[in-house]
Scaffold this motif. Structure first.
Motif, PDB file in Angstrom:
ATOM      1  N   ARG A 135       0.834  -1.212   0.000  1.00 37.94           N
ATOM      2  CA  ARG A 135       0.000   0.000   0.000  1.00 37.94           C
ATOM      3  C   ARG A 135       0.870   1.265   0.000  1.00 37.94           C
ATOM      4  NH1 ARG A 135      -3.115  -1.805   3.496  1.00 37.94           N
ATOM      5  NH2 ARG A 135      -2.054  -1.082   5.355  1.00 37.94           N
ATOM      6  N   TRP A 136       1.898   1.298   0.861  1.00 37.42           N
ATOM      7  CA  TRP A 136       2.751   2.482   0.931  1.00 37.42           C
ATOM      8  C   TRP A 136       3.669   2.599  -0.285  1.00 37.42           C
ATOM      9  CZ3 TRP A 136       1.594   6.556   3.509  1.00 37.42           C
ATOM     10  CH2 TRP A 136       0.766   6.427   4.631  1.00 37.42           C
ATOM     11  N   TYR A 137       4.100   1.461  -0.817  1.00 31.46           N
ATOM     12  CA  TYR A 137       4.910   1.504  -2.034  1.00 31.46           C
ATOM     13  C   TYR A 137       4.090   2.085  -3.189  1.00 31.46           C
ATOM     14  CZ  TYR A 137       7.809   0.173  -5.958  1.00 31.46           C
ATOM     15  OH  TYR A 137       8.569   0.222  -7.097  1.00 31.46           O
ATOM     16  N   ASP A 138       2.868   1.617  -3.328  1.00 32.66           N
ATOM     17  CA  ASP A 138       1.991   2.127  -4.389  1.00 32.66           C
ATOM     18  C   ASP A 138       1.706   3.622  -4.209  1.00 32.66           C
ATOM     19  OD1 ASP A 138       1.911  -0.428  -5.444  1.00 32.66           O
ATOM     20  OD2 ASP A 138      -0.109  -0.873  -4.693  1.00 32.66           O
ATOM     21  N   LYS A 139       1.564   4.047  -2.970  1.00 31.14           N
ATOM     22  CA  LYS A 139       1.230   5.445  -2.691  1.00 31.14           C
ATOM     23  C   LYS A 139       2.429   6.373  -2.895  1.00 31.14           C
ATOM     24  CE  LYS A 139      -1.678   6.276   0.524  1.00 31.14           C
ATOM     25  NZ  LYS A 139      -2.607   6.695   1.547  1.00 31.14           N
ATOM     26  N   LEU A 140       3.618   5.929  -2.499  1.00 29.32           N
ATOM     27  CA  LEU A 140       4.786   6.816  -2.481  1.00 29.32           C
ATOM     28  C   LEU A 140       5.691   6.693  -3.702  1.00 29.32           C
ATOM     29  CD1 LEU A 140       5.718   6.421   1.280  1.00 29.32           C
ATOM     30  CD2 LEU A 140       4.513   8.341   0.203  1.00 29.32           C
ATOM     31  N   GLY A 141       5.612   5.610  -4.412  1.00 24.95           N
ATOM     32  CA  GLY A 141       6.442   5.436  -5.595  1.00 24.95           C
ATOM     33  C   GLY A 141       7.927   5.543  -5.298  1.00 24.95           C
ATOM     34  N   ASP A 142       8.625   6.423  -6.028  1.00 28.37           N
ATOM     35  CA  ASP A 142      10.080   6.523  -5.882  1.00 28.37           C
ATOM     36  C   ASP A 142      10.514   7.110  -4.540  1.00 28.37           C
ATOM     37  OD1 ASP A 142       9.280   9.126  -6.431  1.00 28.37           O
ATOM     38  OD2 ASP A 142      10.817   9.487  -7.944  1.00 28.37           O
ATOM     39  N   LYS A 143       9.598   7.630  -3.751  1.00 25.48           N
ATOM     40  CA  LYS A 143       9.943   8.146  -2.426  1.00 25.48           C
ATOM     41  C   LYS A 143       9.862   7.053  -1.354  1.00 25.48           C
ATOM     42  CE  LYS A 143       8.553  12.866  -3.323  1.00 25.48           C
ATOM     43  NZ  LYS A 143       7.764  13.998  -2.867  1.00 25.48           N
ATOM     44  N   PHE A 144       9.467   5.863  -1.763  1.00 24.14           N
ATOM     45  CA  PHE A 144       9.278   4.768  -0.819  1.00 24.14           C
ATOM     46  C   PHE A 144      10.567   4.430  -0.063  1.00 24.14           C
ATOM     47  CE2 PHE A 144       9.271   0.202   0.146  1.00 24.14           C
ATOM     48  CZ  PHE A 144       8.157   0.136   0.971  1.00 24.14           C
ATOM     49  N   VAL A 145      11.702   4.439  -0.744  1.00 18.78           N
ATOM     50  CA  VAL A 145      12.973   4.080  -0.102  1.00 18.78           C
ATOM     51  C   VAL A 145      13.271   5.042   1.040  1.00 18.78           C
ATOM     52  CG1 VAL A 145      15.462   3.891  -0.439  1.00 18.78           C
ATOM     53  CG2 VAL A 145      13.901   2.965  -2.142  1.00 18.78           C
ATOM     54  N   THR A 146      13.057   6.324   0.822  1.00 22.39           N
ATOM     55  CA  THR A 146      13.280   7.312   1.881  1.00 22.39           C
ATOM     56  C   THR A 146      12.304   7.103   3.025  1.00 22.39           C
ATOM     57  OG1 THR A 146      14.031   8.881   0.210  1.00 22.39           O
ATOM     58  CG2 THR A 146      13.469   9.779   2.370  1.00 22.39           C
ATOM     59  N   PHE A 147      11.078   6.790   2.697  1.00 15.16           N
ATOM     60  CA  PHE A 147      10.047   6.526   3.711  1.00 15.16           C
ATOM     61  C   PHE A 147      10.452   5.369   4.625  1.00 15.16           C
ATOM     62  CE2 PHE A 147       6.270   3.745   4.466  1.00 15.16           C
ATOM     63  CZ  PHE A 147       5.629   4.515   5.423  1.00 15.16           C
ATOM     64  N   MET A 148      11.099   4.366   4.097  1.00 17.61           N
ATOM     65  CA  MET A 148      11.439   3.168   4.860  1.00 17.61           C
ATOM     66  C   MET A 148      12.647   3.356   5.774  1.00 17.61           C
ATOM     67  SD  MET A 148       9.204   0.861   4.433  1.00 17.61           S
ATOM     68  CE  MET A 148      10.016  -0.606   5.003  1.00 17.61           C
ATOM     69  N   CYS A 149      13.236   4.538   5.810  1.00 17.31           N
ATOM     70  CA  CYS A 149      14.387   4.755   6.672  1.00 17.31           C
ATOM     71  C   CYS A 149      13.969   4.685   8.143  1.00 17.31           C
ATOM     72  CB  CYS A 149      15.047   6.096   6.378  1.00 17.31           C
ATOM     73  SG  CYS A 149      14.090   7.531   6.875  1.00 17.31           S
ATOM     74  N   GLY A 150      14.900   4.458   9.005  1.00 15.52           N
ATOM     75  CA  GLY A 150      14.599   4.424  10.439  1.00 15.52           C
ATOM     76  C   GLY A 150      13.761   3.217  10.821  1.00 15.52           C
ATOM     77  N   SER A 151      12.795   3.427  11.670  1.00 21.68           N
ATOM     78  CA  SER A 151      12.039   2.315  12.246  1.00 21.68           C
ATOM     79  C   SER A 151      10.674   2.101  11.609  1.00 21.68           C
ATOM     80  CB  SER A 151      11.888   2.541  13.744  1.00 21.68           C
ATOM     81  OG  SER A 151      11.196   3.739  13.985  1.00 21.68           O
ATOM     82  N   VAL A 152      10.447   2.648  10.436  1.00 25.24           N
ATOM     83  CA  VAL A 152       9.151   2.480   9.774  1.00 25.24           C
ATOM     84  C   VAL A 152       8.859   1.000   9.542  1.00 25.24           C
ATOM     85  CG1 VAL A 152       7.849   2.878   7.654  1.00 25.24           C
ATOM     86  CG2 VAL A 152       9.095   4.757   8.709  1.00 25.24           C
ATOM     87  N   ALA A 153       9.818   0.276   8.997  1.00 26.93           N
ATOM     88  CA  ALA A 153       9.587  -1.124   8.634  1.00 26.93           C
ATOM     89  C   ALA A 153       9.169  -1.967   9.830  1.00 26.93           C
ATOM     90  CB  ALA A 153      10.828  -1.720   7.985  1.00 26.93           C
ATOM     91  N   SER A 154       9.738  -1.709  10.973  1.00 25.68           N
ATOM     92  CA  SER A 154       9.412  -2.533  12.149  1.00 25.68           C
ATOM     93  C   SER A 154       7.988  -2.312  12.648  1.00 25.68           C
ATOM     94  CB  SER A 154      10.405  -2.272  13.279  1.00 25.68           C
ATOM     95  OG  SER A 154      10.245  -0.959  13.778  1.00 25.68           O
ATOM     96  N   ARG A 155       7.351  -1.238  12.220  1.00 26.77           N
ATOM     97  CA  ARG A 155       6.004  -0.935  12.717  1.00 26.77           C
ATOM     98  C   ARG A 155       4.920  -1.037  11.649  1.00 26.77           C
ATOM     99  NH1 ARG A 155       5.839   4.176  16.340  1.00 26.77           N
ATOM    100  NH2 ARG A 155       3.964   3.107  17.047  1.00 26.77           N
TER     101      ARG A 155
END
Length: 141
Positions: free
Chosen positions: A9-29
């Motif tokens: 869902r977030w990959y589809d929403k953010l596109g090429d900004k997804f990698v930056t979004f996943m920085c830090g502790s996003v993935a764990s939550r």
């Protein structure tokens, strides 16, 4: 399965900004319902500035009452001071050293005093000040 669904869902929403979004502790939550609700709320408020906002410690603190209160308070303060699209807000909260300290009432009081008395309630000047003093320099404010 909740993690995989949220990831897509977030990959589809953010596109090429997804990698930056996943920085830090996003993935764990990702996949946690309360966290997802907070993400959606801030995405709706910040739009294309959301990814900047999520970097450097915000994700790990979403859901903490004192931090959430500070987010809402500063979003309103900066918006009523001219930052209507949240650009300065996202940049300021994209600084980990600021995020780590903003829930401390004494630190926040010093930032408010600085914002009002020295920076003329200018969101742009506050953003510049935060950028310039990032890190341990905040301990001297």
């Amino acid at each position: 399965r909740a993690f995989e669904d949220a990831l897509k869902r977030w990959y589809d929403k953010l596109g090429d900004k997804f990698v930056t979004f996943m920085c830090g502790s996003v993935a764990s939550r990702l996949g946690d319902r309360a966290f997802e609700d907070a993400l959606k709320r801030w995405y709706d408020k910040l739009g294309d500035k959301f990814v900047t906002f999520m970097c450097n410690s915000v994700a790990s603190r979403l859901g903490e009452p004192a931090f959430e209160d500070a987010l809402e308070r500063w979003f309103e303060v900066l918006a009523t001071s001219g930052d209507v699209k949240g650009s300065c807000f996202a940049s300021i909260f994209g600084r980990g050293s600021f995020v780590k300290r903003i829930s401390d009432p004494a630190f926040e009081d010093r930032i408010i005093e600085l914002f009002v008395e020295q920076l003329g309630r200018s969101p742009e000047l506050l953003r510049g000040f935060i950028r310039k003093n990032d890190g341990s320099k905040f301990d001297k404010i």
